[in-house]
Design a protein around this motif. Structure first.
Motif, PDB file in Angstrom:
ATOM      1  N   PHE A 190      -1.980  -6.292   7.297  1.00  8.85           N
ATOM      2  CA  PHE A 190      -2.548  -6.208   6.018  1.00  8.85           C
ATOM      3  C   PHE A 190      -3.711  -6.823   5.867  1.00  8.85           C
ATOM      4  N   SER A 191      -3.739  -8.116   6.672  1.00  7.18           N
ATOM      5  CA  SER A 191      -4.877  -9.122   6.516  1.00  7.18           C
ATOM      6  C   SER A 191      -5.842  -8.580   7.228  1.00  7.18           C
ATOM      7  N   GLY A 192      -5.805  -7.506   8.149  1.00  3.13           N
ATOM      8  CA  GLY A 192      -6.991  -7.068   8.731  1.00  3.13           C
ATOM      9  C   GLY A 192      -7.561  -6.008   7.817  1.00  3.13           C
ATOM     10  N   LEU A 193      -6.862  -5.398   6.648  1.00  2.00           N
ATOM     11  CA  LEU A 193      -7.152  -4.622   5.705  1.00  2.00           C
ATOM     12  C   LEU A 193      -7.768  -5.100   4.366  1.00  2.00           C
ATOM     13  N   ALA A 194      -7.721  -6.423   4.458  1.00  2.00           N
ATOM     14  CA  ALA A 194      -8.099  -7.302   3.129  1.00  2.00           C
ATOM     15  C   ALA A 194      -9.352  -6.603   2.504  1.00  2.00           C
ATOM     16  N   LEU A 195     -10.123  -6.417   2.985  1.00  8.13           N
ATOM     17  CA  LEU A 195     -11.611  -5.948   2.305  1.00  8.13           C
ATOM     18  C   LEU A 195     -11.213  -4.637   1.416  1.00  8.13           C
ATOM     19  N   HIS A 196     -10.302  -3.903   1.713  1.00  4.94           N
ATOM     20  CA  HIS A 196      -9.879  -2.579   1.006  1.00  4.94           C
ATOM     21  C   HIS A 196      -8.773  -2.581  -0.021  1.00  4.94           C
ATOM     22  N   ASP A 197      -8.816  -1.585  -0.645  1.00  2.66           N
ATOM     23  CA  ASP A 197      -7.566  -1.486  -1.664  1.00  2.66           C
ATOM     24  C   ASP A 197      -6.355  -0.873  -1.051  1.00  2.66           C
ATOM     25  N   VAL A 198      -5.596  -1.559  -0.633  1.00  2.00           N
ATOM     26  CA  VAL A 198      -4.500  -1.031   0.101  1.00  2.00           C
ATOM     27  C   VAL A 198      -3.304  -0.609  -0.260  1.00  2.00           C
ATOM     28  N   VAL A 199      -2.878   0.397  -0.262  1.00  2.00           N
ATOM     29  CA  VAL A 199      -1.365   0.931  -0.934  1.00  2.00           C
ATOM     30  C   VAL A 199      -0.413   1.008   0.301  1.00  2.00           C
ATOM     31  N   PRO A 200       0.387   0.570   0.415  1.00  2.00           N
ATOM     32  CA  PRO A 200       1.691   0.448   1.253  1.00  2.00           C
ATOM     33  C   PRO A 200       2.544   1.779   0.604  1.00  2.00           C
ATOM     34  N   VAL A 201       2.986   2.780   1.523  1.00  3.02           N
ATOM     35  CA  VAL A 201       3.763   3.869   1.299  1.00  3.02           C
ATOM     36  C   VAL A 201       5.141   3.579   2.215  1.00  3.02           C
ATOM     37  N   LEU A 202       6.041   3.188   1.684  1.00  2.00           N
ATOM     38  CA  LEU A 202       7.455   2.978   2.253  1.00  2.00           C
ATOM     39  C   LEU A 202       8.240   4.223   2.304  1.00  2.00           C
ATOM     40  N   GLU A 267      11.063   8.631  -0.784  1.00  2.00           N
ATOM     41  CA  GLU A 267      12.176   9.180  -0.218  1.00  2.00           C
ATOM     42  C   GLU A 267      12.736  10.519  -0.887  1.00  2.00           C
ATOM     43  N   ALA A 268      13.436  11.462  -0.147  1.00  2.00           N
ATOM     44  CA  ALA A 268      13.591  12.401  -0.169  1.00  2.00           C
ATOM     45  C   ALA A 268      12.857  13.682  -0.312  1.00  2.00           C
ATOM     46  N   ARG A 269      11.612  13.336  -1.176  1.00  2.00           N
ATOM     47  CA  ARG A 269      10.794  14.380  -1.394  1.00  2.00           C
ATOM     48  C   ARG A 269       9.329  13.750  -1.967  1.00  2.00           C
ATOM     49  N   PHE A 270       8.561  14.160  -1.656  1.00  2.00           N
ATOM     50  CA  PHE A 270       7.033  13.709  -2.281  1.00  2.00           C
ATOM     51  C   PHE A 270       6.880  14.170  -3.696  1.00  2.00           C
ATOM     52  N   ASP A 271       6.632  12.992  -4.408  1.00  2.00           N
ATOM     53  CA  ASP A 271       6.540  13.446  -5.727  1.00  2.00           C
ATOM     54  C   ASP A 271       5.132  12.815  -6.267  1.00  2.00           C
ATOM     55  N   ALA A 272       4.061  13.711  -6.550  1.00  2.00           N
ATOM     56  CA  ALA A 272       2.598  13.304  -6.673  1.00  2.00           C
ATOM     57  C   ALA A 272       2.598  12.770  -7.934  1.00  2.00           C
ATOM     58  N   GLU A 273       3.312  13.043  -9.069  1.00  2.00           N
ATOM     59  CA  GLU A 273       3.356  12.656 -10.302  1.00  2.00           C
ATOM     60  C   GLU A 273       3.673  10.906 -10.193  1.00  2.00           C
ATOM     61  N   ALA A 274       4.696  10.625  -9.601  1.00  2.00           N
ATOM     62  CA  ALA A 274       5.194   9.315  -9.296  1.00  2.00           C
ATOM     63  C   ALA A 274       4.284   8.350  -8.555  1.00  2.00           C
ATOM     64  N   LEU A 275       3.625   9.115  -7.628  1.00  2.00           N
ATOM     65  CA  LEU A 275       2.534   8.086  -6.876  1.00  2.00           C
ATOM     66  C   LEU A 275       1.662   8.123  -7.895  1.00  2.00           C
ATOM     67  N   SER A 276       0.989   8.907  -8.675  1.00  4.03           N
ATOM     68  CA  SER A 276      -0.018   8.615  -9.337  1.00  4.03           C
ATOM     69  C   SER A 276       0.335   7.608 -10.412  1.00  4.03           C
ATOM     70  N   ARG A 277       1.576   7.639 -10.992  1.00  2.00           N
ATOM     71  CA  ARG A 277       1.828   6.724 -12.060  1.00  2.00           C
ATOM     72  C   ARG A 277       1.685   5.098 -11.345  1.00  2.00           C
ATOM     73  N   HIS A 278       2.339   5.094  -9.998  1.00  3.16           N
ATOM     74  CA  HIS A 278       2.031   3.806  -9.270  1.00  3.16           C
ATOM     75  C   HIS A 278       0.661   3.567  -9.233  1.00  3.16           C
ATOM     76  N   LEU A 279      -0.204   4.423  -8.744  1.00  5.39           N
ATOM     77  CA  LEU A 279      -1.540   4.013  -8.474  1.00  5.39           C
ATOM     78  C   LEU A 279      -2.190   3.497  -9.663  1.00  5.39           C
ATOM     79  N   MET A 280      -1.980   4.085 -10.880  1.00  6.98           N
ATOM     80  CA  MET A 280      -2.502   3.674 -12.219  1.00  6.98           C
ATOM     81  C   MET A 280      -2.129   2.618 -13.053  1.00  6.98           C
ATOM     82  N   THR A 281      -0.808   2.007 -12.415  1.00  7.45           N
ATOM     83  CA  THR A 281      -0.326   0.974 -13.032  1.00  7.45           C
ATOM     84  C   THR A 281      -0.160  -0.311 -12.178  1.00  7.45           C
ATOM     85  N   THR A 282      -0.715  -0.328 -10.918  1.00  9.79           N
ATOM     86  CA  THR A 282      -0.533  -1.593 -10.077  1.00  9.79           C
ATOM     87  C   THR A 282      -1.958  -1.810  -9.778  1.00  9.79           C
TER      88      THR A 282
END
Length: 282
Positions: A190-202, A267-282
């Motif tokens: 993560f420190s190596g990517l500090a220049l960028h807008d980084v989104v971890p996907v767990l 987890e379980a399945r990819f939910d594009a709407e949930a990821l979009s909410r995460h990206l727009m609110t964090t």
């Protein structure tokens, strides 16, 4: 492979550059959304002269309208291909990764952004590397291979070399992994990517943690070379297991938030709407 929806994202920075795209840029010019009025000498474009502002100026200056440019960015997925990523519980982990990256590739190229892919285990996997491209067909074809890729590496240290491939302007970077790494490696990546807008996907699965029984014999398989172990699960061990897991996730969240955004749990399945909410609110 399941269907994927559109991922909506908003970069945390105002991108520069001359390539026209969908995002509010930091530069100003003659086209785009109205921004302000400036003296003609700052933007000598006679086509944009603002007659009203010019007539209102008591010093008889000439003013032109300046517009906010719309700019394209690069979206990258950095994917952990170490052996732990071949885990299958409620879902096939790499199939989930393929769905995620398919959604990102299709969404980015649809609005004029570029999509790139870097897969890593102990080193960068050149067989999977995709330079950033705006061609949707090429991007989607490459990420489809993730569902069948062989994950056999003993670690993910190759991700520390990935920032060298991302030199230049800031980018939106998704780091996709189960993050079962040493804390030092997490910080290094993560420190190596500090220049960028980084989104971890767990990548997570209930079978790894929540589904543990209170009592019973369990067989564990360390996918990264630790072999098989049989363990007698009991309430005290289960509590310690859960405590260690919470500690691991807290460490990841703390480091990720220092350098970028908090993790998104897939987890379980990819939910594009949930990821979009995460990206727009964090």
């Amino acid at each position: 492979m399941s269907g994927t929806g559109e991922v909506v994202y908003l970069p945390r920075w105002r991108p520069g550059g001359s390539r026209v795209g969908a995002h509010r840029g930091r530069d100003a010019g003659g086209l785009g959304t109205f921004r302000d009025q400036v003296p003609f000498l700052r933007l000598p474009d006679a086509r944009r002269i603002d007659i009203r502002a010019t007539l209102r100026d008591p010093f008889e200056g000439t003013y032109v309208r300046r517009f906010e440019t719309r700019t394209a960015i690069e979206v990258w997925a950095l994917v952990d291909l170490s052996a732990s990523m071949r885990f299958r519980g409620e879902a096939d982990r790499m199939a989930l990764v393929a769905d995620l990256c398919t959604g990102l590739a299709a969404s980015a190229t649809r609005i004029g952004d570029s999509f790139g892919l870097i897969g890593c285990d102990d080193a960068v996997r050149e067989d999977l590397f995709l330079p950033a491209t705006r061609r949707q067909g090429i991007a989607v074809e490459r990420v489809h291979r993730l569902a069948t890729i062989r994950c056999e590496g003993t670690g993910a240290r190759g991700l520390t070399d990935a920032p060298r491939r991302l030199a230049g302007r800031p980018k939106l970077v998704f780091v996709v992994s189960d993050f079962r790494w040493p804390e030092t490696l997490i910080d290094q990546v993560f420190s190596g990517l500090a220049l960028h807008d980084v989104v971890p996907v767990l990548l997570a699965d209930a079978a790894e943690d929540e589904a543990l029984p209170a009592f019973g014999l369990m067989e564990f398989d360390d996918l990264e070379g630790g072999g098989r172990r049989t363990v007698f699960m009991r309430p005290s061990l289960r509590r310690r297991w859960h405590a260690r897991e919470r500690e691991r996730l807290d460490t990841l969240r703390s480091i990720a938030s220092t350098y970028g955004r908090p993790p998104f749990r897939l987890e379980a399945r990819f939910d594009a709407e949930a990821l979009s909410r995460h990206l727009m609110t964090t």
